[in-house]
Motif scaffolding. Sequence first.
Motif, mmCIF file in Angstrom:
data_model
loop_
_atom_site.group_PDB
_atom_site.id
_atom_site.type_symbol
_atom_site.label_atom_id
_atom_site.label_comp_id
_atom_site.label_asym_id
_atom_site.label_seq_id
_atom_site.Cartn_x
_atom_site.Cartn_y
_atom_site.Cartn_z
ATOM 1 N N PHE A 55 -63.836 53.790 60.016
ATOM 2 C CA PHE A 55 -63.049 54.240 61.155
ATOM 3 C C PHE A 55 -61.559 54.080 60.886
ATOM 4 O O PHE A 55 -60.761 54.972 61.197
ATOM 5 C CB PHE A 55 -63.439 53.455 62.412
ATOM 6 C CG PHE A 55 -62.607 53.791 63.612
ATOM 7 C CD1 PHE A 55 -62.797 54.996 64.284
ATOM 8 C CD2 PHE A 55 -61.617 52.920 64.055
ATOM 9 C CE1 PHE A 55 -62.025 55.322 65.388
ATOM 10 C CE2 PHE A 55 -60.837 53.244 65.162
ATOM 11 C CZ PHE A 55 -61.040 54.447 65.829
ATOM 12 N N CYS A 96 -65.894 59.083 67.407
ATOM 13 C CA CYS A 96 -66.195 57.656 67.284
ATOM 14 C C CYS A 96 -65.875 56.929 68.587
ATOM 15 O O CYS A 96 -66.656 56.087 69.050
ATOM 16 C CB CYS A 96 -65.384 57.038 66.146
ATOM 17 S SG CYS A 96 -65.864 57.570 64.488
ATOM 18 N N TYR A 126 -68.276 54.959 71.085
ATOM 19 C CA TYR A 126 -67.918 53.565 71.358
ATOM 20 C C TYR A 126 -67.871 53.307 72.857
ATOM 21 O O TYR A 126 -68.303 52.250 73.344
ATOM 22 C CB TYR A 126 -66.563 53.242 70.729
ATOM 23 C CG TYR A 126 -66.030 51.878 71.092
ATOM 24 C CD1 TYR A 126 -66.434 50.752 70.379
ATOM 25 C CD2 TYR A 126 -65.127 51.709 72.152
ATOM 26 C CE1 TYR A 126 -65.949 49.489 70.714
ATOM 27 C CE2 TYR A 126 -64.648 50.465 72.484
ATOM 28 C CZ TYR A 126 -65.056 49.353 71.765
ATOM 29 O OH TYR A 126 -64.586 48.106 72.095
ATOM 30 N N LEU A 182 -67.299 51.102 65.638
ATOM 31 C CA LEU A 182 -66.765 52.466 65.542
ATOM 32 C C LEU A 182 -67.103 53.121 64.208
ATOM 33 O O LEU A 182 -66.417 54.046 63.773
ATOM 34 C CB LEU A 182 -65.242 52.480 65.763
ATOM 35 C CG LEU A 182 -64.806 52.070 67.157
ATOM 36 C CD1 LEU A 182 -63.720 51.008 67.101
ATOM 37 C CD2 LEU A 182 -64.267 53.278 67.923
ATOM 38 N N PRO A 188 -69.076 55.635 62.246
ATOM 39 C CA PRO A 188 -69.905 56.802 62.568
ATOM 40 C C PRO A 188 -71.256 56.799 61.881
ATOM 41 O O PRO A 188 -72.200 57.437 62.355
ATOM 42 C CB PRO A 188 -69.044 57.985 62.103
ATOM 43 C CG PRO A 188 -68.111 57.405 61.097
ATOM 44 C CD PRO A 188 -67.832 56.011 61.559
#
Length: 264
Positions: free
Chosen positions: A26, A64, A68, A90, A92
């Motif tokens: 992320f 993301c 989240y 976060l 993916p």
Amino acid sequence: MSHDQPGRAGFVLGVPREAFRPSPIFLALVALFVTSGVLAWNGFGNVRLDVFLFVVSGWLVSLCLHEYAHAIVAFRAGDTNVAHRGYLTLNPLKYSHPVLSIVLPVVVVLLGGIGLPGGAVWVDRHRIPGRLKHSLVSLAGPATNVVFALALVVPFAVGVDVGARLEFWAGVALLAFLQLTASVLNLMPVPGLDGGNIIQPWLSPKWRRGYDIMAPFGFLLLFGLLWNPTVNSWFFGGVFAVGDLIGLPQALYAEGLRLIRFWS
């Protein structure tokens, strides 16, 4: 004292704090988003490639954060297992359907310029009490898209001069349009999608059973609806109207879509 007891230093509700740290993947996406944005702003190198990277990485960052948001609300509502599944990092790659969550939405962005709703974080609904909390878990994801869309149109609403940085602002406008379409699609009351999941807890047992049968086919139902010319026209007409209402220039996000197809 047990190492996983709530309240112990290094733990939140019995979950190690590491489960809340943003993943390197992320952070790399955020770095790519910022870097490509700077490159597009300055017109460095192949500016169409810069805008492509800017839009795609920005879209992935928003995906993301969408997932989240579902996970953190579910965590606070009682399903602490979402932390153990890695959803709060976060990352993916931790999503239960990475192809539906990441790959398919990016392909649809490039081919159709639509912010397709992503796949899913898996939430244990049995650990979450109350219908309102269930609805809030489902609403949290689309709410992030709405916030992003509104934030991205602020420069245009205040009259920013796009002439000197046309490519950069075209990329921002396209990102705003993607967030807008994602908001509308996610809030449609289609079984299996966020909009349907918001109302599902409030249905009667009979309707809920029918909903649960249809839920696995939500994506197919969505594609079928958008394939219908009448529904497609209604959908995009509504999106364009909302875009005009909040000050999103149609010509600018159309230019952004042209730019990201740098291979054409």
